[in-house]
Design a protein around this motif. Structure first.
Motif: not given
Length: 273
Positions: A35, A40-42, A44, A88, A92, A163, A167
């Motif tokens: 990533t 963001k990945t959702g 942790s 998590c 996402h 990015r 996405e």
């Protein structure tokens, strides 16, 4: 089993998001989908955690079960999802994911499974090796990479384009008409490429992450036959060394446009007597 393997992160100060593991009768390789910074990945836990957790789960399952490889993969995806579904956001779009390649010897048969763009290469009695790679992600990606490929690798502009590229690919992940990877949906396992071949027709089988196959499919510096010869004669470490030499010779991605100047690279060669 006569097995040699090597794995190396793209950068020494970053975690290796590839996984490689073996039993006496199986080899499992995963390549976590990195990533880019800023997305963001959702989750942790991160991509390395996902690839290594799913990889170790698969390795244990393939040892304990004689079921179909797709069933083992589906159950393993489900089990790993259950480890972080309360902490998590698994819905996402950027939830951690990974390619999967598995090879298992069952009696006189060698079975294989490939999900996404890590490769299994069979060195058989034919003149040319048999290459199994699920390239749907590359087919989809080719529609959207023009801007990224036009910019110097390592530049802020390239990083921003990368990015955006990642996405955009998220909108095509694990859905009909798109591409399929291991993530949170066990049904992705049904999309894997699978097959089997008599062991006595195979001299060796290689498993490779796309960081290792780029010597062939992106840099076009060797053929698949030559790649197998490197693995056989000089070992997986030498293959990765040659990949790094090529990457360092093109630090701006001008000769070989690519999203990542350097990538985690993993290679294994399983030889049969």
């Amino acid at each position: 089993m006569r097995l040699s393997l090597a794995t190396e992160p793209a950068y020494a100060n970053r975690p290796n998001e590839d996984f490689i593991g073996t039993t006496s009768d199986a080899v499992v390789l995963l390549d976590g989908a990195g990533t880019p910074a800023g997305l963001k990945t959702g989750c942790s836990h991160g991509v390395a955690w996902y690839a290594h957790t799913l990889g170790s789960t698969l390795l244990a399952a393939v040892t304990q079960s004689s079921g179909a490889l797709t069933e083992i993969l589906a159950e393993s995806i489900k089990n790993v999802a259950s480890l972080h579904d309360f902490t998590c956001d698994l819905v996402h779009a950027g939830s951690p994911s990974a390619t999967v390649s598995m090879v298992r010897r069952t009696g006189d048969v060698l079975e294989w499974l490939v999900l996404a763009d890590s490769a299994v290469v069979l060195d058989t009695d034919t003149a040319e090796p048999t290459v199994i790679c699920d390239d749907r992600v590359n087919q989809i990606g080719s529609r959207y990479r023009a801007l990224m490929d036009s910019l110097p690798g390592g530049s802020p502009e390239h990083a921003e384009a990368f990015r955006g590229y990642v996405e955009t690919l998220r909108d095509h992940r694990n859905r009909d008409g798109g591409f399929w990877v291991a993530s949170v949906d066990p049904l992705a396992a049904e999309q894997a490429l699978t097959g089997a071949v008599p062991v006595d027709q195979v001299r060796a089988v290689a498993l490779l992450s796309d960081g290792a196959t780029r010597l062939v499919d992106r840099f076009a510096l060797v053929s698949w036959r030559q790649l197998l010869d490197i693995l056989d004669q000089d070992g997986p470490d030498e293959l990765i060394c040659r990949v790094r030499q090529a990457e360092h010779s093109d630090p701006n991605s001008s000769r070989w446009p690519r999203g990542k100047v350097h990538d985690d690279a993993t290679a294994a060669l399983w030889k049969f007597p």
